[in-house]
Design a protein around this motif. Sequence first.
Motif, PDB file in Angstrom:
ATOM      1  N   ARG A  79       0.858  -1.176   0.000  1.00  0.00           N
ATOM      2  CA  ARG A  79       0.000   0.000   0.000  1.00  0.00           C
ATOM      3  C   ARG A  79       0.896   1.229   0.000  1.00  0.00           C
TER       4      ARG A  79
ATOM      5  N   ASN B 142      -5.899   5.862   1.030  1.00  0.00           N
ATOM      6  CA  ASN B 142      -6.952   4.953   0.567  1.00  0.00           C
ATOM      7  C   ASN B 142      -6.966   4.953  -0.954  1.00  0.00           C
TER       8      ASN B 142
ATOM      9  N   ILE C 289     -11.459   2.174   4.332  1.00  0.00           N
ATOM     10  CA  ILE C 289     -10.071   1.857   4.000  1.00  0.00           C
ATOM     11  C   ILE C 289      -9.767   0.370   4.164  1.00  0.00           C
TER      12      ILE C 289
ATOM     13  N   ASN D 287      -9.161  -1.299   0.961  1.00  0.00           N
ATOM     14  CA  ASN D 287      -8.089  -0.686   0.188  1.00  0.00           C
ATOM     15  C   ASN D 287      -7.478  -1.679  -0.797  1.00  0.00           C
TER      16      ASN D 287
END
Length: 357
Positions: free
Chosen positions: A120, A142, A150, A153
Amino acid sequence: MLKGFLTIFITVAFFACSKSQELPKDGVKDTFTNPVWNGADPWMVKQGDDYIYCYSSNNGIAVSSSKLMTKRAEAKFIWKAPSTGWNSNCVWAPEIHFIDGHWYVYYAAGESGPPFIHQRTGVLRSSNDNVYSDYEDMGMLNTGDDPSDISKNIWAIDMTVFKHGGKLYAVWSGWLEQMDTDATPQHLYIQEMENPYTLKGKRVLLSSPEKSWETGGPLNLNEGPQILMRNDQVFIVYSCRESWLKEYRQGMLQLKSQDADPLDPKSWIKKGPVFEGNNSVNGVGHVSFVKSPDGTEDWIIYHSKKSTEPGWDRDVRMQPFTWNADGTPDFGEAVKAGESLKRPSGEIDVEKLINSN
């Protein structure tokens, strides 16, 4: 007699060789050769008279500040990944941007890997305008399809940001949906930002690997987007094909006009490949762009593979580029290792001034 002749010959050869390798009287060379140092995913930005270089190492992020493009200064760690949590491992490809009085670092990380399915994007913010100041972890962005949740995500790496038309935008490489394998095609997304650490609205699919020059290998990728601007024109130069193969190369998206909406995929024209390897240079990728010290030249900073074998053993290179009559960049051909290049315009004067102080 023969012994004496050989002694004289060796002595003359030694002094001739030594003389050819002598530095100029002022001790400053006027050329350099690639590669400039080891590493990958090179991010360099010019702030004032300083060249800020940012990279990941030992599960952390380091920066250096140098007056010289071709000579990196000693780096200092500004952040180390925590021992647990979503960003505790696999710190990849950080970028540092100066926005409204603070430095912001965008980086990819995950809770574990391989497989690299947890990546991420996170953001760090400096406490002031000093690049070596303390940094606050602003958390995960996000990058999914549900701005309100989130927990849904979606995988995201290689985020970069840019301002256009008074608005701030983020561009990154991501997946269409979360998968349980990292053998997943990657696409480019764009989204407006509410501020440098918060995305606004919903992500927009901007580019998918679909052209013949960005497909054909075991995994189709669009990644490493970088912004290049000149004379009101906006370009996104990005990496495609496989990062571990010699075919890794650069494609480009061009915004059709200054007034075109960056969030509309139809506003962009895809071209490529605009920069690729050759018989001497393998797998050019993940570029960044800077001006020479005197501001008269444009330079591309990039990494390349050290061999033709699959893998991620890479080094960092740089070379100047020019512009075509239509305003698009002309990156030329990747310069082979060991070939002399003139140092960036103005850099020799800067080094002489440093040496005189």
